[in-house]
Design a protein around this motif. Structure first.
Motif, PDB file in Angstrom:
ATOM      1  N   ALA A 248      63.328  94.593 -26.643  1.00 33.69           N
ATOM      2  CA  ALA A 248      63.478  94.364 -28.084  1.00 33.69           C
ATOM      3  C   ALA A 248      62.227  94.780 -28.850  1.00 33.69           C
ATOM      4  O   ALA A 248      62.325  95.341 -29.940  1.00 33.69           O
ATOM      5  CB  ALA A 248      63.794  92.898 -28.350  1.00 33.69           C
ATOM      6  N   THR A 249      61.048  94.498 -28.296  1.00 32.08           N
ATOM      7  CA  THR A 249      59.811  94.781 -29.028  1.00 32.08           C
ATOM      8  C   THR A 249      59.341  96.226 -28.868  1.00 32.08           C
ATOM      9  O   THR A 249      58.875  96.849 -29.826  1.00 32.08           O
ATOM     10  CB  THR A 249      58.682  93.833 -28.573  1.00 32.08           C
ATOM     11  N   VAL A 250      59.457  96.786 -27.663  1.00 27.30           N
ATOM     12  CA  VAL A 250      58.927  98.125 -27.403  1.00 27.30           C
ATOM     13  C   VAL A 250      59.957  99.216 -27.692  1.00 27.30           C
ATOM     14  O   VAL A 250      59.675 100.183 -28.401  1.00 27.30           O
ATOM     15  CB  VAL A 250      58.427  98.232 -25.942  1.00 27.30           C
ATOM     16  N   GLU A 251      61.176  99.061 -27.140  1.00 25.63           N
ATOM     17  CA  GLU A 251      62.170 100.130 -27.286  1.00 25.63           C
ATOM     18  C   GLU A 251      62.903 100.061 -28.615  1.00 25.63           C
ATOM     19  O   GLU A 251      63.189 101.091 -29.227  1.00 25.63           O
ATOM     20  CB  GLU A 251      63.161 100.076 -26.127  1.00 25.63           C
ATOM     21  N   LEU A 252      63.214  98.850 -29.082  1.00 24.46           N
ATOM     22  CA  LEU A 252      63.935  98.718 -30.349  1.00 24.46           C
ATOM     23  C   LEU A 252      63.009  98.520 -31.538  1.00 24.46           C
ATOM     24  O   LEU A 252      63.439  98.632 -32.687  1.00 24.46           O
ATOM     25  CB  LEU A 252      64.931  97.556 -30.268  1.00 24.46           C
ATOM     26  N   GLY A 253      61.739  98.160 -31.294  1.00 27.41           N
ATOM     27  CA  GLY A 253      60.754  98.052 -32.365  1.00 27.41           C
ATOM     28  C   GLY A 253      60.846  96.799 -33.198  1.00 27.41           C
ATOM     29  O   GLY A 253      60.392  96.792 -34.345  1.00 27.41           O
ATOM     30  N   LEU A 254      61.365  95.697 -32.665  1.00 27.56           N
ATOM     31  CA  LEU A 254      61.459  94.450 -33.424  1.00 27.56           C
ATOM     32  C   LEU A 254      60.111  93.734 -33.421  1.00 27.56           C
ATOM     33  O   LEU A 254      59.412  93.721 -32.407  1.00 27.56           O
ATOM     34  CB  LEU A 254      62.525  93.527 -32.818  1.00 27.56           C
ATOM     35  N   ALA A 307      73.019  98.566 -28.352  1.00 29.26           N
ATOM     36  CA  ALA A 307      72.351  98.637 -29.661  1.00 29.26           C
ATOM     37  C   ALA A 307      71.505  99.901 -29.788  1.00 29.26           C
ATOM     38  O   ALA A 307      70.684 100.200 -28.926  1.00 29.26           O
ATOM     39  CB  ALA A 307      71.480  97.402 -29.862  1.00 29.26           C
ATOM     40  N   HIS A 308      71.723 100.639 -30.868  1.00 35.89           N
ATOM     41  CA  HIS A 308      70.890 101.802 -31.173  1.00 35.89           C
ATOM     42  C   HIS A 308      71.153 102.209 -32.618  1.00 35.89           C
ATOM     43  O   HIS A 308      72.077 101.722 -33.259  1.00 35.89           O
ATOM     44  CB  HIS A 308      71.204 102.971 -30.233  1.00 35.89           C
ATOM     45  N   GLY A 309      70.323 103.133 -33.126  1.00 34.95           N
ATOM     46  CA  GLY A 309      70.487 103.602 -34.494  1.00 34.95           C
ATOM     47  C   GLY A 309      69.490 102.985 -35.445  1.00 34.95           C
ATOM     48  O   GLY A 309      68.419 102.511 -35.026  1.00 34.95           O
ATOM     49  N   VAL A 314      70.784  97.887 -35.576  1.00 38.58           N
ATOM     50  CA  VAL A 314      70.318  97.294 -34.315  1.00 38.58           C
ATOM     51  C   VAL A 314      70.233  95.779 -34.441  1.00 38.58           C
ATOM     52  O   VAL A 314      70.719  95.032 -33.580  1.00 38.58           O
ATOM     53  CB  VAL A 314      68.952  97.882 -33.923  1.00 38.58           C
ATOM     54  N   VAL A 315      69.613  95.318 -35.522  1.00 39.82           N
ATOM     55  CA  VAL A 315      69.456  93.872 -35.721  1.00 39.82           C
ATOM     56  C   VAL A 315      70.816  93.203 -35.863  1.00 39.82           C
ATOM     57  O   VAL A 315      71.066  92.129 -35.298  1.00 39.82           O
ATOM     58  CB  VAL A 315      68.571  93.589 -36.951  1.00 39.82           C
ATOM     59  N   GLY A 316      71.729  93.833 -36.595  1.00 43.57           N
ATOM     60  CA  GLY A 316      73.071  93.266 -36.751  1.00 43.57           C
ATOM     61  C   GLY A 316      73.816  93.164 -35.430  1.00 43.57           C
ATOM     62  O   GLY A 316      74.507  92.179 -35.161  1.00 43.57           O
TER      63      GLY A 316
END
Length: 420
Positions: A248-254, A307-309, A314-316
């Motif tokens: 979540a933090t590294v790949e998705l950037g949250l 999840a992507h985009g 992604v958050v939704g």
């Protein structure tokens, strides 16, 4: 209707209310540490996928190594509540060493591993004793209500804990956030110290005492199916959980705050699941609720590796996965826990819970190791696909078993006597 009449009957009873309050506060603290310790490893110490796997293993390995011996020990004790209080105090002391080490610029991954192992060992002790304390406070016919209240607390912890944890990490840094977790252990100890339940007499040590719980689990067909199902979910779910924060933090950037909000959002679904579980059990029966809840818990998790985009999408997606999955886990946990509690004979309760933790929770470190290894070799997202799909298929253990056909809790197990 008067306000008092709207309060569930068990919460109008002083001993259970104090027990429930301590459990509720401690669960919130656990959720804070669940996000704070991995974030300390990632953000403060720069842990990679393999190191995150070892950190998860360190916290889970005591379950595999200590559940059987501590369960056998607990069945020989007359004052299990005191052991639970001691475990709470010791966990608070251990957790507090982490912010102290960070303050002294001495925090290391080795210390995180050691504290995770120590807290895990004390949690095993607490839980095997808690299995007996619970039935000292609650009658068989009120197990579903009691487990609904405790599961509702778990949902509230999912709502409050990650959100509070995410904010505290951003304001105080991850290590100092753990002070809040230590305080919740102290509250739990205080509440336990304020009740005086009549605990069952300790069991004498006879031939086969150590393995009695394990032998009973293997022979009892309903419990055997439940354990196989739960163990499979534990293995694959911890492949998933080991890498989720990193993913979540590294790949998705949250950010930490957004991650906390995503995790906390699941609590709304959890509250809905906990509130509806009693009706579902009455309408469809205990067994059907377990089967349906298993799918309701695991299937939505497939959305997470999907999840992507753009970030809002992604958050939704993650919000939807958490909401639906947490609703499902409450639907399955309440009837499953109530069924297990009703099935287990009082004389070997702690030993059966020790066997349960060994056979099922013992798969957690194996899943964490597999997740860390696969995450390093094939990447985070493919490993999450394996973890989520494997958890869905765990329901296949239940379908041919007696579980789907069980409508009501058995009433006789509490009077059974079992030779060790």
């Amino acid at each position: 209707m008067k306000l008092r009449e709207r309060i569930p009957g068990l919460l109008r009873e002083r001993s259970f209310r104090r027990y429930w309050t301590g459990q509720t506060v401690s669960l919130i603290g656990d959720e804070i540490s669940l996000i704070a310790i991995p974030l300390a490893a990632v953000l403060v110490l720069g842990a990679d996928a393999a190191e995150m796997g070892w950190l998860k293993v360190a916290g889970l390995l005591p379950t595999l190594l200590l559940s059987l011996p501590l369960g056998a020990w607990a069945d020989r004790q007359a004052r299990r509540r005191r052991a639970m209080i001691a475990a709470d105090l010791a966990r608070a002391a251990l957790v507090l060493t982490l912010p102290l080490a960070y303050l002294l610029d001495a925090l290391t991954l080795g210390q995180l591993y050691a504290i995770a192992f120590g807290v895990g060992a004390l949690t095993v002790l607490f839980d095997v004793c808690n299995a007996t304390l619970f039935v000292s406070l609650v009658e068989t016919e009120r197990y579903v209500q009691a487990n609904s209240l405790l599961s509702g607390s778990r949902s509230m912890s999912w709502l409050a804990g990650p959100g509070i944890g995410g904010v505290l990490v951003q304001v105080l840094t991850a290590p100092f956030t753990l002070v809040a977790d230590a305080l919740t252990y102290l509250v739990s100890a205080r509440q336990l110290a304020s009740i005086k339940p009549v605990e069952p007499q300790p069991e004498p040590v006879t031939k086969g005492h150590f393995t009695a719980g394990l032998r009973w689990v293997v022979k009892e067909p309903t419990m055997r199916a439940l354990f196989a199902w739960s163990g499979t979910i534990q293995f694959f779910n911890f492949m998933f959980h080991t890498l989720f924060v990193l993913y979540a933090t590294v790949e998705l950037g949250l950010s930490a705050g957004v991650l906390g909000a995503v995790l906390g959002s699941g609590a709304v679904g959890g509250l809905l699941g906990a509130a509806s579980s009693g009706w579902l059990v009455r309408r469809f029966g205990i067994g059907a609720s377990v089967v349906g809840g298993s799918l309701g818990f695991t299937v939505p998790l497939l959305l997470i590796p999907l999840a992507h985009g753009p970030l809002p999408l992604v958050v939704g997606t993650l919000f939807a996965a958490e909401f639906l999955s947490c609703a499902g886990v409450m639907v399955v946990d309440i009837p499953a826990a109530s069924l297990q509690t009703a099935l287990i004979p009082r004389a070997i309760r702690s030993r059966v819970m020790g066997a349960y933790r060994t056979l099922n929770h013992g798969f957690r470190p194996l899943g964490a190791l597999a997740g860390g290894a696969l995450g390093t070799v094939i990447g985070l997202r493919p490993t999450l696909w394996i973890g989520t799909a494997g958890a869905v298929l765990a329901v296949l253990w239940l379908l041919p078993s007696p579980v789907p056909g069980i409508r009501e809790l058995p009433q006789s197990a509490e009077q059974d006597t079992v030779a060790a």
